[in-house]
Scaffold this motif. Structure first.
Motif, PDB file in Angstrom:
ATOM      1  N   VAL A 144       0.838  -1.193   0.000  1.00  0.00           N
ATOM      2  CA  VAL A 144       0.000   0.000   0.000  1.00  0.00           C
ATOM      3  C   VAL A 144       0.877   1.250   0.000  1.00  0.00           C
ATOM      4  CG1 VAL A 144      -1.678   1.305   1.343  1.00  0.00           C
ATOM      5  CG2 VAL A 144      -1.908  -1.184   1.130  1.00  0.00           C
ATOM      6  N   CYS A 145       0.613   2.145  -0.941  1.00  0.00           N
ATOM      7  CA  CYS A 145       1.361   3.407  -1.021  1.00  0.00           C
ATOM      8  C   CYS A 145       0.553   4.544  -0.396  1.00  0.00           C
ATOM      9  CB  CYS A 145       1.706   3.731  -2.471  1.00  0.00           C
ATOM     10  SG  CYS A 145       2.755   2.503  -3.267  1.00  0.00           S
ATOM     11  N   GLU A 146      -0.538   4.938  -1.052  1.00  0.00           N
ATOM     12  CA  GLU A 146      -1.345   6.078  -0.626  1.00  0.00           C
ATOM     13  C   GLU A 146      -2.644   6.045  -1.420  1.00  0.00           C
ATOM     14  OE1 GLU A 146       0.762   9.657  -1.866  1.00  0.00           O
ATOM     15  OE2 GLU A 146       1.668   8.512  -3.495  1.00  0.00           O
ATOM     16  N   GLY A 147      -3.518   6.993  -1.180  1.00  0.00           N
ATOM     17  CA  GLY A 147      -4.700   7.119  -1.996  1.00  0.00           C
ATOM     18  C   GLY A 147      -4.406   7.939  -3.235  1.00  0.00           C
ATOM     19  N   SER A 148      -5.300   7.870  -4.217  1.00  0.00           N
ATOM     20  CA  SER A 148      -5.093   8.658  -5.438  1.00  0.00           C
ATOM     21  C   SER A 148      -5.130  10.146  -5.147  1.00  0.00           C
ATOM     22  CB  SER A 148      -6.138   8.298  -6.486  1.00  0.00           C
ATOM     23  OG  SER A 148      -7.419   8.764  -6.107  1.00  0.00           O
ATOM     24  N   ARG A 149      -5.817  10.541  -4.075  1.00  0.00           N
ATOM     25  CA  ARG A 149      -5.840  11.945  -3.653  1.00  0.00           C
ATOM     26  C   ARG A 149      -5.844  12.039  -2.126  1.00  0.00           C
ATOM     27  NH1 ARG A 149     -11.855  14.418  -4.105  1.00  0.00           N
ATOM     28  NH2 ARG A 149     -12.976  12.684  -3.202  1.00  0.00           N
ATOM     29  N   SER A 150      -5.125  11.118  -1.482  1.00  0.00           N
ATOM     30  CA  SER A 150      -5.133  11.079  -0.021  1.00  0.00           C
ATOM     31  C   SER A 150      -3.921  10.317   0.497  1.00  0.00           C
ATOM     32  CB  SER A 150      -6.415  10.404   0.487  1.00  0.00           C
ATOM     33  OG  SER A 150      -6.526   9.092  -0.041  1.00  0.00           O
ATOM     34  N   ASN A 151      -3.643  10.478   1.773  1.00  0.00           N
ATOM     35  CA  ASN A 151      -2.686   9.642   2.491  1.00  0.00           C
ATOM     36  C   ASN A 151      -3.447   8.634   3.344  1.00  0.00           C
ATOM     37  OD1 ASN A 151      -0.868  12.562   2.585  1.00  0.00           O
ATOM     38  ND2 ASN A 151       0.119  10.711   1.842  1.00  0.00           N
ATOM     39  N   ILE A 152      -2.736   7.636   3.853  1.00  0.00           N
ATOM     40  CA  ILE A 152      -3.375   6.517   4.536  1.00  0.00           C
ATOM     41  C   ILE A 152      -2.744   6.287   5.904  1.00  0.00           C
ATOM     42  CG2 ILE A 152      -3.801   4.023   4.444  1.00  0.00           C
ATOM     43  CD1 ILE A 152      -3.803   4.244   1.410  1.00  0.00           C
ATOM     44  N   PHE A 153      -3.598   6.067   6.891  1.00  0.00           N
ATOM     45  CA  PHE A 153      -3.201   5.634   8.227  1.00  0.00           C
ATOM     46  C   PHE A 153      -3.993   4.383   8.569  1.00  0.00           C
ATOM     47  CE2 PHE A 153      -2.100  10.061   8.178  1.00  0.00           C
ATOM     48  CZ  PHE A 153      -1.075  10.243   9.097  1.00  0.00           C
ATOM     49  N   TRP A 154      -3.420   3.530   9.414  1.00  0.00           N
ATOM     50  CA  TRP A 154      -4.161   2.352   9.863  1.00  0.00           C
ATOM     51  C   TRP A 154      -3.803   2.030  11.311  1.00  0.00           C
ATOM     52  CZ3 TRP A 154      -0.053   2.254   6.533  1.00  0.00           C
ATOM     53  CH2 TRP A 154       1.060   1.468   6.886  1.00  0.00           C
ATOM     54  N   VAL A 155      -4.673   1.253  11.930  1.00  0.00           N
ATOM     55  CA  VAL A 155      -4.489   0.847  13.325  1.00  0.00           C
ATOM     56  C   VAL A 155      -4.427  -0.675  13.386  1.00  0.00           C
ATOM     57  CG1 VAL A 155      -5.458   0.860  15.661  1.00  0.00           C
ATOM     58  CG2 VAL A 155      -5.685   2.895  14.191  1.00  0.00           C
ATOM     59  N   LEU A 156      -3.398  -1.183  14.038  1.00  0.00           N
ATOM     60  CA  LEU A 156      -3.233  -2.618  14.259  1.00  0.00           C
ATOM     61  C   LEU A 156      -2.729  -2.825  15.683  1.00  0.00           C
ATOM     62  CD1 LEU A 156      -3.176  -5.535  13.087  1.00  0.00           C
ATOM     63  CD2 LEU A 156      -0.797  -5.086  12.407  1.00  0.00           C
ATOM     64  N   ASN A 157      -3.422  -3.672  16.424  1.00  0.00           N
ATOM     65  CA  ASN A 157      -3.056  -3.931  17.826  1.00  0.00           C
ATOM     66  C   ASN A 157      -2.960  -2.634  18.629  1.00  0.00           C
ATOM     67  OD1 ASN A 157      -2.876  -6.713  17.291  1.00  0.00           O
ATOM     68  ND2 ASN A 157      -0.733  -6.520  16.660  1.00  0.00           N
ATOM     69  N   ASN A 158      -3.975  -1.766  18.435  1.00  0.00           N
ATOM     70  CA  ASN A 158      -4.062  -0.488  19.149  1.00  0.00           C
ATOM     71  C   ASN A 158      -2.867   0.431  18.889  1.00  0.00           C
ATOM     72  OD1 ASN A 158      -6.571  -1.041  20.494  1.00  0.00           O
ATOM     73  ND2 ASN A 158      -5.439  -2.446  21.827  1.00  0.00           N
ATOM     74  N   THR A 159      -2.231   0.278  17.751  1.00  0.00           N
ATOM     75  CA  THR A 159      -1.076   1.094  17.384  1.00  0.00           C
ATOM     76  C   THR A 159      -1.347   1.760  16.042  1.00  0.00           C
ATOM     77  OG1 THR A 159       0.379  -0.465  18.533  1.00  0.00           O
ATOM     78  CG2 THR A 159       1.415   1.087  17.030  1.00  0.00           C
ATOM     79  N   LEU A 160      -1.013   3.053  15.951  1.00  0.00           N
ATOM     80  CA  LEU A 160      -1.279   3.843  14.747  1.00  0.00           C
ATOM     81  C   LEU A 160      -0.070   3.820  13.814  1.00  0.00           C
ATOM     82  CD1 LEU A 160      -3.221   5.823  13.291  1.00  0.00           C
ATOM     83  CD2 LEU A 160      -2.178   7.674  14.631  1.00  0.00           C
ATOM     84  N   PHE A 161      -0.337   3.550  12.536  1.00  0.00           N
ATOM     85  CA  PHE A 161       0.731   3.441  11.550  1.00  0.00           C
ATOM     86  C   PHE A 161       0.442   4.309  10.329  1.00  0.00           C
ATOM     87  CE2 PHE A 161       0.771  -0.622  13.790  1.00  0.00           C
ATOM     88  CZ  PHE A 161       2.122  -0.904  13.944  1.00  0.00           C
TER      89      PHE A 161
END
Length: 261
Positions: free
Chosen positions: A161-178
């Motif tokens: 995963v790089c980014e959105g076509s017009r956005s950036n991306i964040f995700w949460v795994l095991n209560n940790t923000l990436f």
């Protein structure tokens, strides 16, 4: 539809297609652009947008014939001319020209209940710079729109995963923000979250299959702020609702952006 734009301080009219980066109808030579929103006529996070614009121009040796202060004055003139408080404004820099125009933000607040996205194998030609050479992203975005999705998530050749076509991306795994650290556009909203988040930001990379395991996912862009994603392709993210970390950051971002406008 004709658009009234300020070009080097003078008003001109263009068709919408002439001002759309990434298309064959774009009227100008390759350059840079910034898009930002207003709240009650006041620009949100304008300084970092202009900073990024001038840094990018230096990287590609594009001469900007006006100072930041002069461009700010032009922006104010454009915003004041448009009789809607919440606007989506754009600054385009091409050789010898500064083009500024605006439109109604027309924000659909339903997106904050969660949106769908698709994945597309595509990348920006130069992720570090917001260039008008936007063809790959525009094709991906229009494909997402045709499938009633908010955005397309861009994947590299490894299906990372790089980014959105017009956005950036964040995700949460095991209560940790990436979020991804490099090879993505240095988004203004992204940077604002990294600088102000009460949660530590961890840099990592996820593959397309990892969407099955993460508990939260959100996109960021300057027009909409933080947008929760609850479905990618056929995969439901978490429990199919915006997660607690996302919801808290959405509230905080509203405060941060209010202070900047």
């Amino acid at each position: 539809m004709m658009i009234k734009a300020l070009v080097n301080g003078n008003w001109e009219y263009f068709s919408e297609e002439e001002l759309q980066p990434g298309t064959g109808s774009f009227r100008f030579n390759s350059g840079l652009y910034e898009t930002f929103r207003t709240k009650s006529y006041k620009p949100v996070l304008l300084k970092p947008h202009l900073d990024r614009l001038f840094i990018s121009a230096k990287k590609i040796n594009l001469q900007i014939k006006y100072s930041k202060l002069e461009i700010e004055k032009m922006i104010s003139k454009v915003l004041d001319e448009f009789h809607v408080g919440d606007q989506r404004a754009r600054v385009i820099i091409v050789p010898e020209k500064v083009i500024i125009y605006t439109a109604d933000l027309n924000l659909n607040k339903n997106i904050y209940a969660g949106v769908s996205a698709i994945t597309v194998s595509a990348q920006r030609n130069n992720p570090a710079i917001k260039t008008t050479d936007y063809k790959n992203c525009l094709i991906a975005y229009r494909l997402a729109q045709s499938k009633n999705c908010f955005d397309a998530i861009l994947l590299d050749k490894k299906e990372e995963v790089c980014e959105g076509s017009r956005s950036n991306i964040f995700w949460v795994l095991n209560n940790t923000l990436f979020t991804r650290e490099d090879n993505v556009l240095p988004g203004v909203t992204r940077s604002t979250i990294i600088q102000n988040s009460p949660y530590p930001i961890n840099f990592s990379i996820i593959n397309i299959v990892d969407f099955r395991w993460i508990s939260e996912l959100f996109l960021t862009n300057s027009g909409s702020g933080i947008i929760p994603v609850i479905k990618v392709n056929s995969i439901i993210i978490g429990d199919g609702k915006p997660g607690p970390m996302t919801l808290n950051l959405m509230k905080l971002y509203d405060r941060w952006s209010e202070k900047s406008s």
